[in-house]
Motif scaffolding. Structure first.
Motif, PDB file in Angstrom:
ATOM      1  N   ALA A 146       0.832  -1.198   0.000  1.00 52.68           N
ATOM      2  CA  ALA A 146       0.000   0.000   0.000  1.00 52.68           C
ATOM      3  C   ALA A 146       0.869   1.251   0.000  1.00 52.68           C
ATOM      4  CB  ALA A 146      -0.894   0.004   1.233  1.00 52.68           C
ATOM      5  N   ALA A 147       0.352   2.279  -0.642  1.00 50.83           N
ATOM      6  CA  ALA A 147       1.047   3.564  -0.612  1.00 50.83           C
ATOM      7  C   ALA A 147       1.023   4.086   0.826  1.00 50.83           C
ATOM      8  CB  ALA A 147       0.371   4.547  -1.553  1.00 50.83           C
ATOM      9  N   THR A 148       2.155   4.576   1.270  1.00 50.04           N
ATOM     10  CA  THR A 148       2.245   5.103   2.637  1.00 50.04           C
ATOM     11  C   THR A 148       1.173   6.145   2.883  1.00 50.04           C
ATOM     12  OG1 THR A 148       4.605   4.670   2.695  1.00 50.04           O
ATOM     13  CG2 THR A 148       3.769   6.278   4.267  1.00 50.04           C
ATOM     14  N   VAL A 149       0.935   6.981   1.904  1.00 50.80           N
ATOM     15  CA  VAL A 149      -0.060   8.039   2.083  1.00 50.80           C
ATOM     16  C   VAL A 149      -1.446   7.445   2.308  1.00 50.80           C
ATOM     17  CG1 VAL A 149      -0.564   8.422  -0.381  1.00 50.80           C
ATOM     18  CG2 VAL A 149      -0.796  10.303   1.259  1.00 50.80           C
ATOM     19  N   ASP A 150      -1.774   6.332   1.644  1.00 51.48           N
ATOM     20  CA  ASP A 150      -3.084   5.715   1.833  1.00 51.48           C
ATOM     21  C   ASP A 150      -3.257   5.192   3.255  1.00 51.48           C
ATOM     22  OD1 ASP A 150      -3.782   6.240  -0.786  1.00 51.48           O
ATOM     23  OD2 ASP A 150      -3.263   4.235  -1.505  1.00 51.48           O
ATOM     24  N   VAL A 151      -2.259   4.482   3.741  1.00 55.52           N
ATOM     25  CA  VAL A 151      -2.340   3.943   5.101  1.00 55.52           C
ATOM     26  C   VAL A 151      -2.445   5.081   6.109  1.00 55.52           C
ATOM     27  CG1 VAL A 151      -1.131   2.592   6.864  1.00 55.52           C
ATOM     28  CG2 VAL A 151      -1.131   1.819   4.490  1.00 55.52           C
ATOM     29  N   ARG A 152      -1.630   6.104   5.943  1.00 57.38           N
ATOM     30  CA  ARG A 152      -1.666   7.234   6.880  1.00 57.38           C
ATOM     31  C   ARG A 152      -2.998   7.965   6.825  1.00 57.38           C
ATOM     32  NH1 ARG A 152       3.795  10.566   6.919  1.00 57.38           N
ATOM     33  NH2 ARG A 152       2.770  11.422   8.741  1.00 57.38           N
ATOM     34  N   LEU A 153      -3.582   8.087   5.630  1.00 51.71           N
ATOM     35  CA  LEU A 153      -4.886   8.746   5.505  1.00 51.71           C
ATOM     36  C   LEU A 153      -5.985   7.934   6.195  1.00 51.71           C
ATOM     37  CD1 LEU A 153      -4.793  10.099   1.851  1.00 51.71           C
ATOM     38  CD2 LEU A 153      -4.981  11.455   3.957  1.00 51.71           C
ATOM     39  N   VAL A 154      -5.966   6.624   6.038  1.00 49.43           N
ATOM     40  CA  VAL A 154      -6.965   5.784   6.699  1.00 49.43           C
ATOM     41  C   VAL A 154      -6.830   5.917   8.210  1.00 49.43           C
ATOM     42  CG1 VAL A 154      -7.676   3.395   7.141  1.00 49.43           C
ATOM     43  CG2 VAL A 154      -7.250   4.159   4.796  1.00 49.43           C
ATOM     44  N   VAL A 180     -17.397   5.169   8.443  1.00 43.73           N
ATOM     45  CA  VAL A 180     -16.208   4.340   8.223  1.00 43.73           C
ATOM     46  C   VAL A 180     -16.224   3.785   6.805  1.00 43.73           C
ATOM     47  CG1 VAL A 180     -15.017   2.212   8.897  1.00 43.73           C
ATOM     48  CG2 VAL A 180     -15.843   3.785  10.657  1.00 43.73           C
ATOM     49  N   ARG A 181     -17.362   3.290   6.368  1.00 41.83           N
ATOM     50  CA  ARG A 181     -17.454   2.739   5.011  1.00 41.83           C
ATOM     51  C   ARG A 181     -17.150   3.820   3.967  1.00 41.83           C
ATOM     52  NH1 ARG A 181     -20.670  -1.792   2.398  1.00 41.83           N
ATOM     53  NH2 ARG A 181     -20.638  -2.449   4.545  1.00 41.83           N
ATOM     54  N   ARG A 182     -17.726   4.993   4.159  1.00 44.38           N
ATOM     55  CA  ARG A 182     -17.493   6.076   3.193  1.00 44.38           C
ATOM     56  C   ARG A 182     -16.027   6.479   3.158  1.00 44.38           C
ATOM     57  NH1 ARG A 182     -21.147  11.261   2.030  1.00 44.38           N
ATOM     58  NH2 ARG A 182     -19.903  11.999   0.307  1.00 44.38           N
ATOM     59  N   GLN A 183     -15.414   6.561   4.321  1.00 40.54           N
ATOM     60  CA  GLN A 183     -13.997   6.915   4.361  1.00 40.54           C
ATOM     61  C   GLN A 183     -13.155   5.885   3.622  1.00 40.54           C
ATOM     62  OE1 GLN A 183     -12.884   7.456   8.457  1.00 40.54           O
ATOM     63  NE2 GLN A 183     -13.288   9.648   8.372  1.00 40.54           N
ATOM     64  N   LEU A 184     -13.370   4.613   3.902  1.00 41.89           N
ATOM     65  CA  LEU A 184     -12.567   3.577   3.249  1.00 41.89           C
ATOM     66  C   LEU A 184     -12.798   3.568   1.735  1.00 41.89           C
ATOM     67  CD1 LEU A 184     -12.652   0.512   5.660  1.00 41.89           C
ATOM     68  CD2 LEU A 184     -10.831   2.169   5.327  1.00 41.89           C
ATOM     69  N   GLU A 185     -14.040   3.705   1.331  1.00 42.39           N
ATOM     70  CA  GLU A 185     -14.331   3.727  -0.107  1.00 42.39           C
ATOM     71  C   GLU A 185     -13.673   4.924  -0.774  1.00 42.39           C
ATOM     72  OE1 GLU A 185     -18.600   3.571  -0.143  1.00 42.39           O
ATOM     73  OE2 GLU A 185     -18.626   1.372  -0.072  1.00 42.39           O
ATOM     74  N   ALA A 186     -13.758   6.088  -0.136  1.00 40.40           N
ATOM     75  CA  ALA A 186     -13.162   7.294  -0.720  1.00 40.40           C
ATOM     76  C   ALA A 186     -11.651   7.220  -0.761  1.00 40.40           C
ATOM     77  CB  ALA A 186     -13.610   8.519   0.085  1.00 40.40           C
ATOM     78  N   LEU A 187     -11.056   6.629   0.261  1.00 41.67           N
ATOM     79  CA  LEU A 187      -9.594   6.617   0.345  1.00 41.67           C
ATOM     80  C   LEU A 187      -8.953   5.455  -0.397  1.00 41.67           C
ATOM     81  CD1 LEU A 187      -9.239   7.568   4.116  1.00 41.67           C
ATOM     82  CD2 LEU A 187      -8.721   9.033   2.155  1.00 41.67           C
ATOM     83  N   LEU A 188      -9.665   4.312  -0.500  1.00 37.92           N
ATOM     84  CA  LEU A 188      -9.014   3.114  -1.018  1.00 37.92           C
ATOM     85  C   LEU A 188      -9.683   2.480  -2.226  1.00 37.92           C
ATOM     86  CD1 LEU A 188      -8.182   1.436   2.384  1.00 37.92           C
ATOM     87  CD2 LEU A 188      -6.640   2.773   0.936  1.00 37.92           C
ATOM     88  N   ALA A 189     -10.919   2.825  -2.514  1.00 38.65           N
ATOM     89  CA  ALA A 189     -11.612   2.146  -3.613  1.00 38.65           C
ATOM     90  C   ALA A 189     -11.203   2.710  -4.972  1.00 38.65           C
ATOM     91  CB  ALA A 189     -13.133   2.267  -3.435  1.00 38.65           C
TER      92      ALA A 189
END
Length: 189
Positions: A146-154, A180-189
């Motif tokens: 995973a991109a570091t930025v993605d993990v840090r954003l989550v 939580v679902r919206r955050q994960l979808e926005a950040l990782l989907a």
């Protein structure tokens, strides 16, 4: 079989840290003294000063314990889930967040109070680096490289939700799940 000296010493350290977390959660960091911790832990005052020379040492040990607890809780989710499915992770992380606001509220309050008190100290910086490495390793395990930025954003997004809900006293299950679902979808989907 009687406990070894090392085991007995570890039990005392554990009792001191647990007592510190309870005091910090109930009354804040200012209420922590060696005498107060000893009374709460049910150990001799000399035990607190033997294991933790200063108040800062006790507080740092409590921060380490809360950080390790958090990484272990999220690792348990990763152990239960295989691969990365946004919906499954959203459900599990929502449950974790609701537990942080419910039955583990005391621990969550202590975590934030300890972070604020120790902010910028060398010991706290080391704890946060280790904590970040632990969460990053879990992110890699779940998401692949995973991109570091993605993990840090989550992590930051979940932390923000937790702090907002904790501060407001509102832990509406449906809202937390949707957020939580919206955050994960926005950040990782």
């Amino acid at each position: 079989m009687p406990a070894t000296r090392a085991e007995a010493s570890q039990r005392v350290r554990d009792a001191i840290v647990a007592a510190t977390v309870r005091i910090v959660a109930r009354e804040g960091v200012a209420a922590v003294t060696h005498r107060r911790v000893a009374a709460e832990a049910g150990v001799a005052l000399s035990s607190t000063t033997w294991h933790y020379a200063t108040k800062a040492d006790i507080l740092e040990a409590a921060l380490v314990w809360t950080a390790e607890h958090e990484v272990a809780s999220i690792a348990a989710i990763a152990d239960r889930l295989t691969g990365f499915d946004v919906a499954a992770w959203a459900d599990e992380l929502a449950d974790w967040l609701l537990a942080q606001l419910g039955e583990e509220r005391e621990l969550t309050v202590a975590l934030y109070r300890l972070q604020a008190e120790l902010l910028g100290s060398e010991g706290a910086l080391a704890v946060h680096r280790q904590w970040g490495r632990g969460l990053r390793a879990l992110g890699d395990r779940v998401l692949g490289e995973a991109a570091t930025v993605d993990v840090r954003l989550v992590i930051a997004a979940l932390d923000g939700l937790r702090m907002s809900a904790l501060a407001s006293g509102v832990a509406d299950r449906d809202w937390v799940r949707a957020a939580v679902r919206r955050q994960l979808e926005a950040l990782l989907a």
